[in-house]
Design a protein around this motif. Structure first.
Motif, mmCIF file in Angstrom:
data_model
loop_
_atom_site.group_PDB
_atom_site.id
_atom_site.type_symbol
_atom_site.label_atom_id
_atom_site.label_comp_id
_atom_site.label_asym_id
_atom_site.label_seq_id
_atom_site.Cartn_x
_atom_site.Cartn_y
_atom_site.Cartn_z
ATOM 1 N N TYR A 28 -53.293 3.313 28.664
ATOM 2 C CA TYR A 28 -54.717 3.147 28.384
ATOM 3 C C TYR A 28 -54.962 3.619 26.957
ATOM 4 C CZ TYR A 28 -59.788 3.601 28.697
ATOM 5 O OH TYR A 28 -61.148 3.494 28.468
ATOM 6 N N ILE A 29 -55.000 2.679 26.004
ATOM 7 C CA ILE A 29 -55.095 3.006 24.571
ATOM 8 C C ILE A 29 -56.206 2.189 23.907
ATOM 9 C CG2 ILE A 29 -52.743 3.837 24.269
ATOM 10 C CD1 ILE A 29 -51.905 1.055 23.425
ATOM 11 N N PRO A 30 -57.449 2.341 24.341
ATOM 12 C CA PRO A 30 -58.533 1.508 23.811
ATOM 13 C C PRO A 30 -58.802 1.712 22.326
ATOM 14 C CG PRO A 30 -59.425 3.289 25.144
ATOM 15 C CD PRO A 30 -57.943 3.307 25.351
ATOM 16 N N VAL A 31 -58.631 2.935 21.809
ATOM 17 C CA VAL A 31 -58.874 3.175 20.386
ATOM 18 C C VAL A 31 -57.896 2.372 19.537
ATOM 19 C CG1 VAL A 31 -58.702 4.924 18.563
ATOM 20 C CG2 VAL A 31 -59.973 5.423 20.652
ATOM 21 N N ARG A 65 -48.823 1.403 15.828
ATOM 22 C CA ARG A 65 -50.146 1.898 15.453
ATOM 23 C C ARG A 65 -50.616 3.037 16.366
ATOM 24 N NH1 ARG A 65 -54.445 -0.823 13.336
ATOM 25 N NH2 ARG A 65 -52.825 -1.622 11.948
ATOM 26 N N LYS A 66 -50.309 2.941 17.642
ATOM 27 C CA LYS A 66 -50.793 3.962 18.578
ATOM 28 C C LYS A 66 -50.249 5.339 18.245
ATOM 29 C CE LYS A 66 -47.378 2.302 21.961
ATOM 30 N NZ LYS A 66 -47.103 1.001 21.287
ATOM 31 N N ASP A 67 -49.010 5.415 17.779
ATOM 32 C CA ASP A 67 -48.434 6.708 17.405
ATOM 33 C C ASP A 67 -49.073 7.252 16.136
ATOM 34 O OD1 ASP A 67 -45.970 6.981 19.345
ATOM 35 O OD2 ASP A 67 -45.979 4.908 18.646
ATOM 36 N N LEU A 68 -49.348 6.368 15.178
ATOM 37 C CA LEU A 68 -49.975 6.787 13.927
ATOM 38 C C LEU A 68 -51.403 7.262 14.167
ATOM 39 C CD1 LEU A 68 -48.750 3.796 11.720
ATOM 40 C CD2 LEU A 68 -47.794 6.097 11.775
ATOM 41 N N LEU A 69 -52.166 6.504 14.941
ATOM 42 C CA LEU A 69 -53.559 6.862 15.197
ATOM 43 C C LEU A 69 -53.671 8.149 16.008
ATOM 44 C CD1 LEU A 69 -55.631 3.633 16.023
ATOM 45 C CD2 LEU A 69 -56.056 5.315 14.226
ATOM 46 N N SER A 70 -52.854 8.284 17.039
ATOM 47 C CA SER A 70 -52.931 9.490 17.866
ATOM 48 C C SER A 70 -52.554 10.727 17.048
ATOM 49 C CB SER A 70 -52.027 9.363 19.093
ATOM 50 O OG SER A 70 -50.676 9.187 18.715
ATOM 51 N N ALA A 71 -51.538 10.603 16.180
ATOM 52 C CA ALA A 71 -51.161 11.721 15.323
ATOM 53 C C ALA A 71 -52.275 12.048 14.331
ATOM 54 C CB ALA A 71 -49.872 11.396 14.579
ATOM 55 N N PHE A 72 -52.922 11.009 13.796
ATOM 56 C CA PHE A 72 -54.020 11.218 12.844
ATOM 57 C C PHE A 72 -55.146 12.033 13.476
ATOM 58 C CE2 PHE A 72 -58.128 9.595 11.207
ATOM 59 C CZ PHE A 72 -58.044 10.082 9.907
ATOM 60 N N PHE A 73 -55.606 11.611 14.638
ATOM 61 C CA PHE A 73 -56.684 12.342 15.293
ATOM 62 C C PHE A 73 -56.210 13.703 15.809
ATOM 63 C CE2 PHE A 73 -58.399 7.932 15.869
ATOM 64 C CZ PHE A 73 -59.527 8.116 15.096
ATOM 65 N N GLY A 74 -54.946 13.793 16.230
ATOM 66 C CA GLY A 74 -54.417 15.081 16.659
ATOM 67 C C GLY A 74 -54.380 16.091 15.532
ATOM 68 N N ALA A 114 -62.097 14.766 18.193
ATOM 69 C CA ALA A 114 -60.838 14.265 17.637
ATOM 70 C C ALA A 114 -59.750 14.225 18.707
ATOM 71 C CB ALA A 114 -60.395 15.131 16.452
ATOM 72 N N TYR A 115 -59.724 15.226 19.578
ATOM 73 C CA TYR A 115 -58.752 15.235 20.674
ATOM 74 C C TYR A 115 -58.981 14.063 21.614
ATOM 75 C CZ TYR A 115 -56.518 16.584 25.052
ATOM 76 O OH TYR A 115 -55.773 16.578 26.200
ATOM 77 N N LEU A 116 -60.232 13.788 21.936
ATOM 78 C CA LEU A 116 -60.549 12.650 22.804
ATOM 79 C C LEU A 116 -60.072 11.343 22.182
ATOM 80 C CD1 LEU A 116 -61.953 11.333 25.234
ATOM 81 C CD2 LEU A 116 -64.091 11.412 23.931
ATOM 82 N N LEU A 117 -60.326 11.150 20.901
ATOM 83 C CA LEU A 117 -59.880 9.938 20.221
ATOM 84 C C LEU A 117 -58.352 9.862 20.175
ATOM 85 C CD1 LEU A 117 -62.438 9.864 17.264
ATOM 86 C CD2 LEU A 117 -62.408 8.373 19.276
ATOM 87 N N ALA A 118 -57.710 11.022 20.038
ATOM 88 C CA ALA A 118 -56.240 11.039 19.994
ATOM 89 C C ALA A 118 -55.640 10.549 21.304
ATOM 90 C CB ALA A 118 -55.745 12.450 19.680
ATOM 91 N N VAL A 119 -56.154 11.029 22.442
ATOM 92 C CA VAL A 119 -55.583 10.614 23.725
ATOM 93 C C VAL A 119 -56.001 9.191 24.077
ATOM 94 C CG1 VAL A 119 -55.415 12.963 24.591
ATOM 95 C CG2 VAL A 119 -57.488 11.650 25.030
ATOM 96 N N PRO A 144 -51.874 8.431 25.036
ATOM 97 C CA PRO A 144 -52.001 9.617 25.893
ATOM 98 C C PRO A 144 -50.911 10.659 25.694
ATOM 99 C CG PRO A 144 -51.243 7.727 27.169
ATOM 100 C CD PRO A 144 -51.632 7.207 25.816
ATOM 101 N N THR A 145 -49.944 10.420 24.825
ATOM 102 C CA THR A 145 -48.911 11.426 24.585
ATOM 103 C C THR A 145 -49.469 12.675 23.901
ATOM 104 O OG1 THR A 145 -48.346 10.208 22.566
ATOM 105 C CG2 THR A 145 -46.957 9.838 24.493
ATOM 106 N N LEU A 146 -50.714 12.624 23.425
ATOM 107 C CA LEU A 146 -51.348 13.811 22.827
ATOM 108 C C LEU A 146 -52.061 14.670 23.870
ATOM 109 C CD1 LEU A 146 -51.624 14.704 19.725
ATOM 110 C CD2 LEU A 146 -50.522 12.524 20.206
ATOM 111 N N LEU A 147 -51.898 14.354 25.140
ATOM 112 C CA LEU A 147 -52.555 15.130 26.193
ATOM 113 C C LEU A 147 -52.239 16.627 26.139
ATOM 114 C CD1 LEU A 147 -52.333 12.726 29.281
ATOM 115 C CD2 LEU A 147 -54.411 13.586 28.208
#
Length: 470
Positions: free
Chosen positions: A89-92, A163-172, A200-205, A209-212
């Motif tokens: 589930y990666i809507p962002v 992209r999902k790894d880059l975006l999640s790391a950015f918000f994390g 930012a945490y919400l946007l990261a997950v 979801p690996t930023l959980l």
């Protein structure tokens, strides 16, 4: 009272995490500019690349839900389980691709440009994160430079689906920066920082979801500060409230992702393997042994790593992983016992951040047991540890044993960075086309059936029937 950073080089510096006001040096831009040059030298070529026939066609190239800004498309992106074939589930992440398509068209070149920009932003965030923790430019530059050019990050940057790894790391990373900003402020002003950290945490997950587990790392930062100086935190109730909100976010996000992953129509039978023959305890150790070879530039990175079998190679990986595990556990235990948080904190952050990727592979019976992109965010802890080591040795006087070790370490570090950049450039060239990528993969792993199948599909798509038959 907080110990001074020079008197306790492996403890928390007195200004750990502070965003204090200071007069920037005249050449404050040199380090960020140098990092930007390094990123562009390695990854600028990717901006002209096309799609790869590995997930790109299904989720990006031929995905109708990211082509236009409509209510139906937004529902498919944001309602769990409506994105065909997607196990996360990666809507962002999909929203970012939707905005690209609306503004610039669904072109792979645009996606690659955005990926490179995101990686550069992450490199800068890592630099300033290390700098605000150590208050030294050279260690921060060294750690961020390794993050910028290490070939293990090439897949996340060059692959459109990375992209999902880059975006999640950015918000994390933004969440960590905001968290540190809130810890040092009083009750009246800290709330805006904690609020930003929670968002930012919400946007990261929602990006991946690996930023959980990020709240666990943030709690360890609080624990380290309280152990170092119990009076340093201005507001106890504020950070506890923010931590509780992150927990409220984490639990339903985990449930939603588990539900999405178990929808029958979401996956393909060919994407599943039987992992019952692999040890839940020993396989992660083998994975660690495999990662060490790529971290040290001994082995070349590949897009796919099939499950290891009980052969000589697997035994080598197991022995390497066991040795590394014993050393790491010993160092963490020593650092905790001797109150050296600048050692145990980044070391503990690595497995905590990597835990979701490890469990995901087992739960979903993936046909590969690890991937380079899984280490994009967790390995930031390793680059921080390198920065701590540089700072520690730099504190020695010239001519002293510590000073000589610093010169030796720095010389070896620059040589390693150069070798990593060359290796990353080699990997970047391999991602230029589907044919180049799978040919490169089969050179490194001749018995990889997934790579062989995808290479055959590439030949069929280009009309090369003779090569496809082989």
């Amino acid at each position: 009272m907080a110990a001074d950073s020079e008197s306790a080089p492996l403890g928390l510096p007195a200004d750990f995490g502070r965003s204090r006001r200071f007069v920037p040096p005249k050449r404050w831009w040199l380090a960020p500019a140098g990092l930007a040059v390094a990123v562009l030298l390695v990854y600028l070529r990717a901006c002209s690349y096309g799609f790869i026939n590995w997930d790109d066609p299904r989720f990006l190239q031929n995905n109708p839900f990211i082509k236009a800004l409509t209510l139906n498309n937004l529902q498919a992106i944001w309602l769990p389980g409506l994105m065909p074939g997607e196990l996360l589930y990666i809507p962002v992440t999909y929203t970012s691709h939707l905005l690209e398509a609306v503004l610039f068209g669904a072109r792979p070149q645009v996606m690659h440009i955005v990926n490179v920009i995101l990686h550069l932003l992450n490199v800068w965030l890592v630099f300033y994160l290390i700098r605000r923790c150590l208050w030294r430019d050279l260690p921060a530059f060294a750690g961020a430079l390794l993050f910028a050019v290490h070939p293990l990050n090439a897949e996340a940057v060059i692959w459109c689906m990375g992209r999902k790894d880059l975006l999640s790391a950015f918000f994390g990373l933004l969440a960590i920066h905001a968290w540190l900003g809130g810890l040092w402020r009083d009750e009246r002003t800290c709330w805006r920082w904690y609020t930003f950290s929670v968002i930012a945490y919400l946007l990261a997950v929602l990006a991946k979801p690996t930023l959980l587990p990020l709240p666990v790392i943030l709690f360890l930062i609080v624990y380290a500060l309280r152990q170092h100086d119990p009076l340093s935190l201005k507001s106890q109730s504020a950070w506890k409230m923010a931590m509780g909100l992150m927990g409220v976010i984490a639990i339903p996000m985990y449930i939603v992702n588990r539900a999405v992953a178990t929808i029958p129509t979401m996956g393909s039978v060919s994407d599943k393997v039987d992992v019952s023959n692999h040890s839940l305890l020993l396989t992660p150790v083998q994975v660690l042994g495999d990662w060490i070879g790529r971290l040290l530039l001994i082995d070349l990175p590949r897009p796919l790593y099939l499950w290891p079998t009980l052969n000589i190679q697997a035994d080598r990986l197991l022995v390497t992983g066991l040795i590394a595990s014993i050393i790491t556990i010993g160092v963490i235990a020593w650092a905790i016992r001797n109150k050296q948080p600048m050692i145990w904190l980044p070391l503990l952050a690595i497995p905590i951040a990597a835990l979701p990727a490890i469990t995901l592979v087992w739960q979903e019976n993936r046909d590969f047991y690890t991937s380079d992109r899984y280490g994009y965010f967790p390995l930031i802890g390793l680059w921080c540890l390198v920065a701590v080591l540089v700072k520690t040795l730099r504190s020695g006087d010239r001519g002293s044993r510590r000073g000589d070790l610093f010169i030796l370490l720095l010389s070896g570090l620059w040589l390693f960075v150069f070798a990593a950049a060359v290796r990353a450039s080699h990997v970047a060239n391999a991602w230029g086309s589907s044919r180049d990528l799978w040919t490169y993969t089969l050179r490194e792993d001749q018995n990889n059936p997934i790579a062989r199948n995808l290479l055959g599909i590439t030949y069929l798509e280009t009309g090369d029937l003779e090569s496809a038959q082989h």
